[in-house]
Design an enzyme around this catalytic site. Structure first.
Site, mmCIF file in Angstrom:
data_model
loop_
_atom_site.group_PDB
_atom_site.id
_atom_site.type_symbol
_atom_site.label_atom_id
_atom_site.label_comp_id
_atom_site.label_asym_id
_atom_site.label_seq_id
_atom_site.Cartn_x
_atom_site.Cartn_y
_atom_site.Cartn_z
ATOM 1 N N GLU A 88 -74.944 5.157 3.236
ATOM 2 C CA GLU A 88 -75.777 5.929 2.318
ATOM 3 C C GLU A 88 -77.122 5.227 2.114
ATOM 4 O OE1 GLU A 88 -73.070 6.121 -1.013
ATOM 5 O OE2 GLU A 88 -71.561 7.057 0.273
ATOM 6 N N GLU A 139 -67.726 8.054 1.414
ATOM 7 C CA GLU A 139 -67.285 6.754 1.904
ATOM 8 C C GLU A 139 -66.136 6.937 2.874
ATOM 9 O OE1 GLU A 139 -67.884 7.579 -1.258
ATOM 10 O OE2 GLU A 139 -69.721 6.426 -1.587
ATOM 11 N N HIS A 189 -70.657 -1.003 -10.887
ATOM 12 C CA HIS A 189 -71.541 -1.759 -9.982
ATOM 13 C C HIS A 189 -71.243 -3.252 -10.067
ATOM 14 C CE1 HIS A 189 -73.781 1.916 -11.081
ATOM 15 N NE2 HIS A 189 -74.222 1.893 -9.847
HETATM 16 C C1 LIG Z 1 -68.569 7.239 -4.881
HETATM 17 C C2 LIG Z 1 -69.999 6.841 -5.019
HETATM 18 N N1 LIG Z 1 -70.714 6.564 -3.913
HETATM 19 C C3 LIG Z 1 -72.004 6.156 -4.026
HETATM 20 C C4 LIG Z 1 -72.597 6.019 -5.244
HETATM 21 C C5 LIG Z 1 -74.037 5.520 -5.368
HETATM 22 N N2 LIG Z 1 -74.936 6.599 -5.782
HETATM 23 C C6 LIG Z 1 -75.224 6.792 -7.082
HETATM 24 S S1 LIG Z 1 -76.162 8.138 -7.326
HETATM 25 C C7 LIG Z 1 -76.234 8.478 -5.675
HETATM 26 C C8 LIG Z 1 -76.975 9.681 -5.198
HETATM 27 C C9 LIG Z 1 -76.423 10.963 -5.750
HETATM 28 O O1 LIG Z 1 -77.228 12.042 -5.412
HETATM 29 P P1 LIG Z 1 -76.942 13.501 -5.942
HETATM 30 O O2 LIG Z 1 -75.491 13.799 -5.879
HETATM 31 O O3 LIG Z 1 -77.831 14.413 -5.216
HETATM 32 O O4 LIG Z 1 -77.323 13.435 -7.481
HETATM 33 P P2 LIG Z 1 -78.754 13.184 -8.157
HETATM 34 O O5 LIG Z 1 -78.890 11.717 -8.350
HETATM 35 O O6 LIG Z 1 -79.795 13.747 -7.274
HETATM 36 O O7 LIG Z 1 -78.704 13.875 -9.478
HETATM 37 C C10 LIG Z 1 -75.517 7.518 -4.956
HETATM 38 C C11 LIG Z 1 -75.388 7.490 -3.491
HETATM 39 C C12 LIG Z 1 -71.795 6.315 -6.369
HETATM 40 N N3 LIG Z 1 -72.278 6.221 -7.611
HETATM 41 N N4 LIG Z 1 -70.510 6.729 -6.230
#
Ligand SMILES: Cc1ncc(C[n+]2csc(CCOP(=O)(O)OP(=O)(O)O)c2C)c(N)n1
Ligand SMILES: [Mg+2]
Lengths: 338, 411
Positions: free
Chosen positions: A29, A60, A129
């Site tokens: 990611e 994941e 985290h």
């Molecule tokens: C299971 C998981 N994988 C990765 C993350 C890290 N992460 C946090 S926010 C994010 C992006 C999410 O994007 P989106 O679903 O489009 O929501 P937005 O932030 O745009 O509202 C990622 C990859 C996480 N919190 N949980």
């Protein structure tokens, strides 16, 4: 020799591996164009192309499952899970598939891949985290688990992991990404760029998987630690005036038992330090091994200093995170005996 | 060599624009306001599959509310909606500054997406439950959750009802229909379905709303939620907030070859609508429609809100590294606050002067709440939850080993 932060060392290891071997692919990611939220893959897409370094959908399970397929095909995936706390959706793929593919096919199919993930606390990241899930991997037959604590080791171990014929879980203590951390959150840290342990050669080299390193020699007691806790333990040794020998395990599985046993036989006392929760943590395994192999040399009960058996907190992070003071108290307890 | 015989190559989708490019969204098919029809609640979902590919809009360029989705809200309700969005924006701005000042560890703002939570919240009844992500603070504002309580959470101070245990913005308030936010993406989407199933099992009338971002729809949890919702016809509204970005990754990576994210619902036989997420009135009308379907036991609805994440992902993110700075302004759906303001002015129930005054009012309210919250403490200073709290709530009753650890820690 060039100095590198741990982030730069990890980036450089992947750069060297991709340059040397076209089978090495890197994905996860935000890993492609952006170069990772911690910048550990910065510049790799530009240098090696989108087919070798790319962004994935946020799955994941998908990242690890696809990597297993690629590894079975003959590639060498080195993949990133953005935080170790987010590996659980992939756990089935790791435990039931990556770890057992060689065994169940008697070597017909194998899974040479690296799963990198930032671990550990100390960044006010709260429960999602900050986790240290190493014991969830060491408990699984068929996985190697590595935790570097210096930029030099990070590069050498990552190259060794990428070249390893089996799946390697590569846990990166994120509190060490930009500088070592001795547990004193209220005091400034020396950034890697000013630290002796950040000399990292440009060229290819490996640090062997399965070898611990004695980071501080001492006679009074043995501390077994890895990742951020190596620095916390060292700080405790310096501040307590107790002549502790600090062993940085570097690889948790396969474990360098010989280095551990030789040290504990010499000192007769052992303190184990890890950030993860205590119960069924990797410290329990270490304590068992030490008592099995050094029982008649022990002068005091083995002590464990660990995170408490609670989810990782936010406001009370520094009450959770093992501090030099807590480690020092354990030192004092083991020194009182015998 | 014939193309079909050539070697294989990997496809990796790319966003149209990267830093340095001049963004041009003229290709984005934006339906005219009022153009998309409004199906009957019990219409066969197979007969309105096209609604997963259009964009339901109510507010037109002249600020008029037009078409079959208009007309549900009174002027006072609209004014309240505008004030809610302005409050959220002012609150975000103050908290972004507070983070820079070290008063909290982290922050995530809702900039550009205010209409979604603020309007959706108006479509629910007390007792309904949202399973929100970290970017739906608008639901709390719409439910009149006190700003001070929100700030106490952000500051992790002693006033935080969750005892400082979570990252800032991971709020929780059962009373306000806001389930405790998880940091693990997508996990709660399927929990929303389970909550809705429980309501059906119990013969209740309450419904649930699941929330997910465009990027997170790639997680298996999303697909699990859809199959459970479809199989059991759960009384749930499955919301997808497509703000075009998932940190640095554009929505095409999660969407793949599917025309739209809303169209994901079709494989599960779930009626799926797409709506202009920056149009307060359209969001509310579609939410009301989906909520009503759920309440009538007609089953789940998937709603994709087309919007744009105008700010960084979080205070740890700098979007200028991966998208053009001008992209936000070039995005064709405009700003939700300005659009509703223009509508109210066109209607003659609002004015520029009233708006300036309203801006001052919401900022005063936010500052007053901030003073109150900071009097308790911030992450930096003041009263934090006690260290003793660290060991509470792991279980209802503290087992002996944990009690021992608490004593060892000095408490
Ligand atoms: C299971 C998981 N994988 C990765 C993350 C890290 N992460 C946090 S926010 C994010 C992006 C999410 O994007 P989106 O679903 O489009 O929501 P937005 O932030 O745009 O509202 C990622 C990859 C996480 N919190 N949980
Ligand atoms: Mg998004």
């Amino acid at each position: 020799m060039p100095r590198r932060t741990m982030i730069e060392a990890i980036q450089n290891a992947q750069d060297v591996a991709m340059g040397a071997d076209a089978r090495v692919v890197v994905f996860g990611e935000d890993v492609g164009y952006f170069g990772g939220v911690f910048r550990c893959t910065a510049g790799l897409q530009k240098k090696y192309g989108k087919h070798r370094c790319f962004d994935t959908p946020i799955s994941e399970l998908g990242i690890v499952g696809a990597a297993i397929g690629m590894a079975a095909y003959g590639l060498r995936p080195c993949i990133e899970i953005q935080f170790a706390d987010y590996m659980y959706p992939a756990y089935d793929q790791i435990v039931s598939e990556a770890a057992r593919l060689r065994y169940r096919s008697a070597g017909e199919f194998t899974c040479p891949m690296v799963i990198r993930m930032p671990t550990g606390g100390g960044i006010h990241g709260a429960q999602t985290h900050s986790q240290s899930p190493e014991a969830l991997f060491t408990h699984v037959a068929g996985l190697k688990t590595v935790v570097p604590s210096t930029p030099y080791d990070a590069k050498g171990l990552l190259l060794a992991a990428i070249e390893d014929p089996d799946p390697v879980i590569f846990l990166e203590p994120k509190r060490l990404y930009n500088g070592p951390f001795d547990g004193h959150h209220d005091m400034p840290v020396t950034p890697w760029k000013k630290h002796d342990l950040s000399e990292v050669p440009d060229d290819h080299y490996t640090v062997p998987i399965g070898k611990a390193s004695v980071r501080r020699e001492g006679q009074a007691l043995t501390v077994l630690a890895y990742g951020t806790m190596v620095y916390v333990a060292t700080a405790a040794a310096e501040e307590s005036g107790i002549d502790a020998e600090v062993i940085d395990l570097r690889t948790l599985l396969p474990l360098d038992e010989e280095t551990i046993v030789a040290s504990v036989k010499k000192t007769g006392r052992c303190v184990i330090v890890h950030e993860a929760t205590r119960t069924s943590g990797f410290g329990a395994e270490l304590a068992a091994i030490v008592q099995e192999r050094c029982f008649y040399h022990l002068e005091a009960p083995i002590e464990r200093v660990t995170g408490w058996d609670t989810p990782y907190p936010h406001a009370q992070e520094w009450d959770y995170f093992p501090s030099p003071a807590r480690v020092r108290e354990a030192f004092e307890r083991v020194m009182q005996e015998g | 060599m014939n193309e079909a015989e050539g070697p294989l190559s990997l496809t990796v989708p790319e966003p149209e624009f990267r830093p340095g490019d001049k963004p041009d969204f003229s290709w984005v098919a934006v339906d005219k306001a009022g153009a998309v029809r409004r199906p009957a609640y019990d219409e066969d979902p197979r007969d309105f599959r096209d609604l997963a590919f259009s964009i339901i809009r109510v507010l037109n360029r002249d600020g008029e509310a037009v078409g079959p989705w208009a007309g549900l809200l009174s002027d006072d309700e609209l004014k309240k909606g505008l004030m809610d969005m302005m409050t959220l924006r002012a609150y975000d701005a103050r908290m972004m500054t507070a983070q820079r000042q070290g008063k909290c560890s982290f922050y995530m703002q809702n900039l550009g997406e205010e209409a979604i939570g603020c309007a959706f919240g108006r479509a629910l009844e007390p007792g309904d439950m949202n399973f929100p992500t970290y970017r739906q603070a608008g639901l709390l504002i719409a439910a009149d959750y006190p700003l001070t309580s929100m700030m106490n959470q952000v500051y992790s101070n002693d006033g935080d009802s969750a005892r400082g245990r979570q990252l800032p913005v991971f709020y929780s308030s059962k009373e306000h229909g806001f389930f405790s936010v998880s940091g693990n993406l997508a996990t709660q989407y399927v929990q929303a379905v389970g909550w809705a199933m429980a309501s059906a099992i119990s013969g209740d009338s309450r419904i649930a709303a699941g929330w997910i971002g465009d990027g997170s729809t790639a997680e298996s949890d999303f697909h699990a939620a859809l199959v459970f919702a479809s199989t059991y016809k759960a009384p749930v509204v499955l919301n997808v907030v497509n703000n075009q970005w998932a940190i640095s990754t554009f929505q095409g990576i999660a969407r793949g070859g599917s025309g739209t994210l809303a169209a994901r619902g079709h494989g599960f036989g779930i009626p799926s609508l797409r709506v202009d997420g920056n149009d307060f009135i359209a969001v509310h009308a579609v939410a009301k429609w989906a909520v009503e379907r759920a309440r009538r036991n007609l089953g789940p609805t998937l709603v994709e809100y087309v919007t744009y994440r105008a700010g960084g992902h979080s205070t740890s993110d700098d979007p200028s590294a991966y998208r053009p700075k001008e992209e936000s302004a070039a995005w064709p759906l405009g700003d939700p606050v300005l659009r509703l303001k223009a509508h109210l002015i066109a209607k003659g129930v609002w004015s520029e002067e009233r708006h300036v005054q309203a801006e001052a009012e919401v900022m005063d309210a936010v500052i007053a709440a901030q003073k109150e919250s900071e009097a308790i403490g911030t992450l930096q200073s003041g009263r934090l939850p006690s260290q003793r709290d660290l060991f509470e709530d792991v279980f209802e009753t503290m087992p002996p080993h944990l009690l021992r650890q608490r004593h060892q820690s000095g408490y």
